[in-house]
Design a protein around this motif. Structure first.
Motif, PDB file in Angstrom:
ATOM      1  N   ALA A 208     -11.328   6.993   9.770  1.00  0.00           N
ATOM      2  CA  ALA A 208     -10.690   6.589   8.521  1.00  0.00           C
ATOM      3  C   ALA A 208     -10.276   7.798   7.699  1.00  0.00           C
ATOM      4  O   ALA A 208      -9.163   7.843   7.151  1.00  0.00           O
ATOM      5  N   ARG A 209     -11.116   8.797   7.626  1.00  0.00           N
ATOM      6  CA  ARG A 209     -10.786   9.979   6.839  1.00  0.00           C
ATOM      7  C   ARG A 209      -9.660  10.784   7.480  1.00  0.00           C
ATOM      8  O   ARG A 209      -8.832  11.368   6.782  1.00  0.00           O
ATOM      9  N   ARG A 217      -2.289   4.682   4.124  1.00  0.00           N
ATOM     10  CA  ARG A 217      -2.866   4.177   2.878  1.00  0.00           C
ATOM     11  C   ARG A 217      -4.223   3.527   3.138  1.00  0.00           C
ATOM     12  O   ARG A 217      -4.411   2.853   4.156  1.00  0.00           O
ATOM     13  N   PRO A 218      -5.198   3.725   2.237  1.00  0.00           N
ATOM     14  CA  PRO A 218      -6.551   3.214   2.491  1.00  0.00           C
ATOM     15  C   PRO A 218      -6.603   1.709   2.682  1.00  0.00           C
ATOM     16  O   PRO A 218      -7.389   1.213   3.495  1.00  0.00           O
ATOM     17  N   GLU A 219      -5.768   0.961   1.945  1.00  0.00           N
ATOM     18  CA  GLU A 219      -5.793  -0.496   2.112  1.00  0.00           C
ATOM     19  C   GLU A 219      -5.173  -0.930   3.437  1.00  0.00           C
ATOM     20  O   GLU A 219      -5.308  -2.097   3.847  1.00  0.00           O
ATOM     21  N   ARG A 220      -4.504   0.008   4.122  1.00  0.00           N
ATOM     22  CA  ARG A 220      -3.920  -0.285   5.418  1.00  0.00           C
ATOM     23  C   ARG A 220      -4.832   0.145   6.565  1.00  0.00           C
ATOM     24  O   ARG A 220      -4.429   0.114   7.725  1.00  0.00           O
ATOM     25  N   ASP A 256     -10.168   0.836   1.456  1.00  0.00           N
ATOM     26  CA  ASP A 256     -10.167   1.021   0.011  1.00  0.00           C
ATOM     27  C   ASP A 256     -11.402   0.398  -0.617  1.00  0.00           C
ATOM     28  O   ASP A 256     -11.956   0.933  -1.579  1.00  0.00           O
ATOM     29  N   ARG A 257     -11.878  -0.726  -0.082  1.00  0.00           N
ATOM     30  CA  ARG A 257     -13.113  -1.347  -0.580  1.00  0.00           C
ATOM     31  C   ARG A 257     -14.341  -0.614  -0.068  1.00  0.00           C
ATOM     32  O   ARG A 257     -15.336  -0.485  -0.777  1.00  0.00           O
ATOM     33  N   LEU A 262     -19.263   3.216  -0.827  1.00  0.00           N
ATOM     34  CA  LEU A 262     -19.952   4.459  -0.495  1.00  0.00           C
ATOM     35  C   LEU A 262     -20.655   5.059  -1.703  1.00  0.00           C
ATOM     36  O   LEU A 262     -21.634   5.788  -1.565  1.00  0.00           O
ATOM     37  N   ALA A 263     -20.162   4.770  -2.891  1.00  0.00           N
ATOM     38  CA  ALA A 263     -20.808   5.280  -4.101  1.00  0.00           C
ATOM     39  C   ALA A 263     -22.174   4.628  -4.309  1.00  0.00           C
ATOM     40  O   ALA A 263     -23.036   5.173  -4.980  1.00  0.00           O
TER      41      ALA A 263
END
Length: 267
Positions: A208-209, A217-220, A256-257, A262-263
């Motif tokens: 992913a990174r 795009r993260p949502e993709r 994106d979620r 991760l936080a």
């Protein structure tokens, strides 16, 4: 509902694919690629297993023997019966990738839940851009669906397929190294790409990174997160990750979620 084992295919030393069909006259529940079922080995227990192929009257579940229930399922023979509840969870959402390039990245058993998506994309080839399947395996002997994967690699057809292993055998014909290295030769335009990733969590995180760094795009970026699912209905809480219940809000979830989770708790 009782299902009958109509076929057994050994994929590796510890993994089998079970073909299951309703034991009675009941219609097959409609599954979407990425969803899972709770499969019950009578007298032992039940576990969540993603569907690895979807037919009109049958399902295929690919199971790796890692515990008592999965070992019992892997020991079944044609004619045996299992219990099956489902479908549960979210699917990959392939329809949302219409007109886009597709990058599928898998590691180990993670190829199983993504096989239905690849087959669906190939069946509706004109609906999508370029199709990529990047497969990682520990060894050549652990590679799932080896004959089909080799045929896709050799065909040079509409599916750009590449395979890599961590530990090659003398007769190995593919790449050696991390599956993320295969992204260097994948065919996609990052700003017009949807990626689907499944495998061990360190591999998911690294892939992913890497995709984010390339401009996807993260949502993709859609990933499947494995958690200990007991009830599959959101009541027991065993599969909770932050504020998300994986049996209801997953197992497929946008990166994106995942980043916001991760936080709260590192994958």
């Amino acid at each position: 509902m009782p299902y009958q084992v109509t076929g057994v295919r050994r994929e590796s030393a510890d993994t089998v694919s079970l073909t299951l069909a309703p034991a009675g006259e009941e219609a097959l529940e409609p599954f979407a690629p990425g969803q899972f079922a709770m499969v019950y080995a009578f007298g032992v227990g039940e576990i969540p297993v993603s569907v690895s192929r979807i037919g009109r009257r049958e399902l295929v579940h690919t199971v790796r023997s890692v515990g008592a229930v999965s070992a019992a399922l892997c020991a079944l023979r044609p004619g045996s019966q299992v219990g099956l509840r489902g479908p549960f969870g979210t699917g990959w959402g392939l329809e949302r990738a219409a007109g886009q390039d597709i990058v599928v990245v898998t590691g180990g058993i993670g190829l199983a839940p993504l096989r239905p998506l690849v087959l669906a994309a190939l069946a509706a080839r004109r609906a999508y851009g370029r199709l990529n399947l990047l497969v990682g395996s520990r060894t050549p002997e652990d590679l799932l669906y080896a004959d089909r994967i080799r045929a896709w690699v050799d065909s040079h057809g509409p599916l750009h397929c590449q395979v890599t292993v961590d530990r090659p055998s003398p007769a190995w014909w593919g790449h050696v190294g991390l599956v993320t290295t295969l992204l260097n030769s994948a065919l996609f335009t990052p700003e017009n790409t949807t990626a689907y990733v499944c495998g061990p969590e360190p591999m998911i995180r690294a892939t992913a990174r890497d995709l984010l760094h390339r401009g996807v795009r993260p949502e993709r970026i859609r990933v499947s997160l494995e958690r200990n699912m007991r009830c599959a209905t959101g009541h027991c809480g065993h599969c909770q990750l932050g504020g998300v219940l994986m049996c209801l809000d997953g197992p497929v979830i946008g990166w994106d979620r995942v980043e916001s989770l991760l936080a709260v708790r590192e994958l």
